[in-house]
Design an enzyme around this catalytic site. Structure first.
Site, mmCIF file in Angstrom:
data_model
loop_
_atom_site.group_PDB
_atom_site.id
_atom_site.type_symbol
_atom_site.label_atom_id
_atom_site.label_comp_id
_atom_site.label_asym_id
_atom_site.label_seq_id
_atom_site.Cartn_x
_atom_site.Cartn_y
_atom_site.Cartn_z
ATOM 1 C CG ASP A 1 0.182 9.148 -55.358
ATOM 2 O OD1 ASP A 1 1.275 8.972 -54.775
ATOM 3 O OD2 ASP A 1 -0.054 10.145 -56.064
ATOM 4 N NE ARG B 1 -1.894 9.870 -52.325
ATOM 5 C CZ ARG B 1 -2.887 10.552 -52.860
ATOM 6 N NH1 ARG B 1 -4.135 10.175 -52.639
ATOM 7 N NH2 ARG B 1 -2.658 11.631 -53.604
ATOM 8 C CD GLN C 1 6.327 14.580 -57.276
ATOM 9 O OE1 GLN C 1 7.418 14.668 -56.704
ATOM 10 N NE2 GLN C 1 5.211 14.343 -56.611
ATOM 11 C CB SER D 1 9.881 10.562 -61.196
ATOM 12 O OG SER D 1 9.479 11.728 -60.482
ATOM 13 N NE ARG E 1 7.866 13.565 -49.557
ATOM 14 C CZ ARG E 1 6.704 14.090 -49.949
ATOM 15 N NH1 ARG E 1 5.977 14.791 -49.107
ATOM 16 N NH2 ARG E 1 6.294 13.916 -51.183
#
Length: 497
Positions: free
Chosen positions: A326, A399, A174, A172, A127
Site C-alpha cells: 500500500d 493513497r 485478504q 494476498s 475491482r
C-alpha cells in the site's frame, strides 16, 4: 447509490514540519478487531479503532448480521455472537470503497446456509473478486457475480462446508484471511500455505482470542492450520489498535522531503510484515529512528522519529512488496526527490487496488515532470527536484490523493489534487494533522445551497502582549489573510495629525 461531490485540495510549499503526533488506528487491524470480536463469546472493548468510512462499513455490515456494536466515547463495544452465530442480513451490504471489508466478510459468511448480497461504490464494483471466490467456492459456497468476478455479488453458503488445503497463487493477506475466517465455522482442518509471507494480523488476533491456529515455517512457505468449530467460553477482552503504518508513511515521507523538518509519530504498528517502507526509506538515507519499542495485544509498536534528509535512489526487491504494497505511491513520491533512478520490483498487485495504482503513479508523476515508467511489474522513477505544477487525477484513490498532496509540499510549483474525498476512507484527519505539523494544505468545501460565512479569527490582549506576532503566525499557518488592526489604527492617527 449517489456519489459524493468532488473536493479538490492544494498544498502550498512548506518548511520546518514540527510536532509530536498520533495517527489513526491501523485499518487492517481495525477491520479484524471488529470481525473477530463478533466471533468471540463475551464483550470486547476496542480502543483506537480507525473511524474511517471503510471500517465504519465493516461495523455496519456486522450490525446487519445481528452483532451488537456500540460506541461509548472513544471505546467501541462489541458483543460477540460466537462462531456460527451470525444471522442473515435483511438487506444488501454496501461496502463503500473497502475491498478488505468485502473479501474478509465474504469468507466470514461463506459457511452459512443463507444468502448475503454485497455491493459498493463505483471503484469497488470495478475491482475483481475472483481470487477470493476460487477458494470459497472450493469450500462449498455458491457465488454469483457480474462478468469478471465483480460486484454486486451474492454468496450462498452450505450447511455442509468443506475443509480444504489451499496454496495462495499470489501473496494476498485478504485471500488468506478470508479462508481462515471461513474455516472457523467449517468442520475439520483447513490449511493455507503462503509461499510469500503477508500481513499476519488475523493470525495474531486469533491467538489473542485463544482460538486455535497453528503456524509452521516450511521450505514451501508458511503453513497455517485452523481446526473449525472450536469450543468457546465466554471471555471479556480489550483491544488497543496501534497506529497505522500506512498512514504514518505520509507523515514520514513529508518530514524527509520538507526542509528543516523533525517529527515524532507515536504508537505506530511495527509488525515486521508491515515495515518494508521504513526499511526502504532508511536504505535511501532517511534519518528514521525507533523509540519506546514494545508489544501490545499480539502486535509490536514503537514511536518513529524522522528528520529531513537528502535521499538517494534505491532498488526494492520483489520479495519486500507484500510488506509495503500500500505504500508504493508514497515511496514513488519519495523516489522523485532522491538522487538517481529508483527501481521497484514485483508490483503486479498494484493493478487491482482502488485504481490501477501503477498506472496512476506513472501518469501523475509524469504530469509533475518526473521521469517514470513501468516494464512489466517493475517501476522506474528518476528523482531530482520535482517540478509539480499539475492537477492530479486520483480516480477516488485515497493513497494517490495523499501521496501527491505530500509531493506538493516540496515541489517547485503548486500541485492540485482533483478530488480529496476518498481520503476519509482511511485517514479522515489527514489534512488537519498535516497542517498541525506546519503544512499548508487547503481544501475546497463541498457545494452547498446555503451561504457559507467567512471564517474570521480575532486576537485581543494588553498592549505589547504579542497579539500581532501571534495573529501573523496563525495566518501563515492556516493560509489566511492577515490584518494588523494596531498598524491600521496607527496609520489612521498619523494621517489625522
Amino acid at each position: 447509490m449517489t456519489s459524493s461531490p468532488m473536493i479538490p485540495a492544494s498544498p502550498q510549499p512548506s518548511t520546518n514540519l514540527r510536532g509530536d503526533v498520533v495517527v489513526a488506528g491501523d485499518k487492517s487491524i481495525s477491520h479484524r478487531a471488529l470481525m473477530l470480536s463478533s466471533q468471540a463469546l463475551g464483550l470486547t472493548e476496542i480502543k483506537g479503532l480507525l473511524e474511517g468510512d471503510d471500517v465504519l462499513n465493516t461495523a455496519s455490515a456486522l450490525r446487519h448480521m445481528g452483532v451488537k456494536i456500540e460506541k461509548n466515547g472513544d471505546v467501541w463495544r462489541v458483543e460477540g455472537v460466537g462462531i456460527g452465530g451470525l444471522k442473515e442480513a435483511s438487506e444488501v451490504l454496501d461496502m463503500g470503497n473497502s475491498g478488505t471489508s468485502t473479501r474478509l466478510l465474504m469468507g466470514l459468511v461463506a459457511p452459512y446456509p443463507f444468502t448475503t448480497f454485497f455491493t459498493g461504490d463505483d471503484s469497488l464494483r470495478s475491482r475483481p473478486m475472483a481470487r477470493v471466490i476460487t477458494p470459497l467456492a472450493q469450500m462449498g459456497a455458491d457465488i454469483t457475480t457480474r462478468s469478471g468476478g465483480k460486484l454486486p455479488l451474492s454468496i450462498t453458503g452450505t450447511a455442509t462446508p468443506k475443509a480444504i488445503s489451499y496454496t495462495l497463487p499470489v501473496a494476498s493477506a485478504q485471500v488468506k484471511s478470508a479462508i481462515i475466517l471461513a474455516a472457523l465455522n467449517t468442520p475439520g482442518t483447513t490449511t493455507v500455505i503462503e509461499p510469500h509471507a503477508t500481513r499476519d494480523h488475523t493470525e495474531n488476533m486469533l491467538e489473542y482470542f485463544a482460538i486455535p491456529i497453528a503456524r509452521e515455517h516450511t521450505k514451501d512457505g508458511t503453513k497455517i492450520t485452523i481446526t473449525g468449530k472450536p469450543k468457546q467460553s465466554v471471555q471479556n477482552r480489550e483491544i488497543l489498535v496501534p497506529g497505522d503504518p500506512s498512514s504514518a508513511a505520509f507523515l514520514v515521507v513529508a518530514a524527509l522531503i520538507v526542509p528543516g523538518s523533525e517529527i515524532v509519530v507515536r504508537n505506530v504498528c511495527m509488525n515486521p510484515l508491515r515495515t518494508g517502507l521504513f526499511t526502504t526509506l532508511q536504505e535511501m538515507g532517511g534519518d528514521i529512528t525507533y523509540e519506546n519499542a514494545r508489544a501490545l495485544g499480539g502486535e509490536k509498536l514503537a514511536d518513529i522519529r524522522v528528520r529531513h534528509s537528502p535521499l538517494k535512489a534505491v532498488t526494492v526487491p520483489a520479495e519486500r512488496a507484500p510488506s509495503m504494497i500500500d505504500e508504493y505511491p508514497i515511496l514513488a513520491v519519495a523516489a522523485s526527490f532522491a538522487k538517481g533512478e529508483s527501481v521497484m520490483h514485483g508490483l503486479a498487485e498494484l493493478r487491482v487496488k482502488e485504481s490501477d495504482r501503477l498506472n496512476a503513479i506513472i501518469e501523475n508523476l509524469t504530469a509533475c515532470g518526473v521521469a517514470a515508467r513501468a516494464e512489466g511489474d517493475t517501476l522506474f522513477v528518476t528523482g531530482g527536484a520535482p517540478k509539480g505544477g499539475a492537477t492530479i487525477t486520483t480516480r477516488f484513490d485515497h493513497r494517490i490523493a495523499m501521496s501527491f498532496l505530500v509531493m506538493g509540499m516540496a515541489s517547485r510549483e503548486p500541485i492540485t489534487v482533483d478530488d480529496a474525498t476518498a481520503i476519509k476512507t482511511s485517514f479522515p484527519n489527514f489534512v488537519t494533522l498535516m497542517n498541525g505539523l506546519g503544512g499548508r494544505i487547503s481544501s475546497d468545501q463541498a457545494p452547498s445551497t446555503k451561504h457559507q460565512a467567512p471564517l474570521v479569527i480575532t486576537i485581543d490582549g494588553p498592549a505589547a502582549s504579542g497579539k500581532g506576532t501571534l495573529a501573523r503566525r496563525l495566518a501563515e499557518h492556516f493560509g489566511m489573510d492577515y490584518l494588523d488592526t494596531g498598524s491600521l489604527y496607527r496609520a489612521v492617527g498619523l494621517k489625522l495629525v
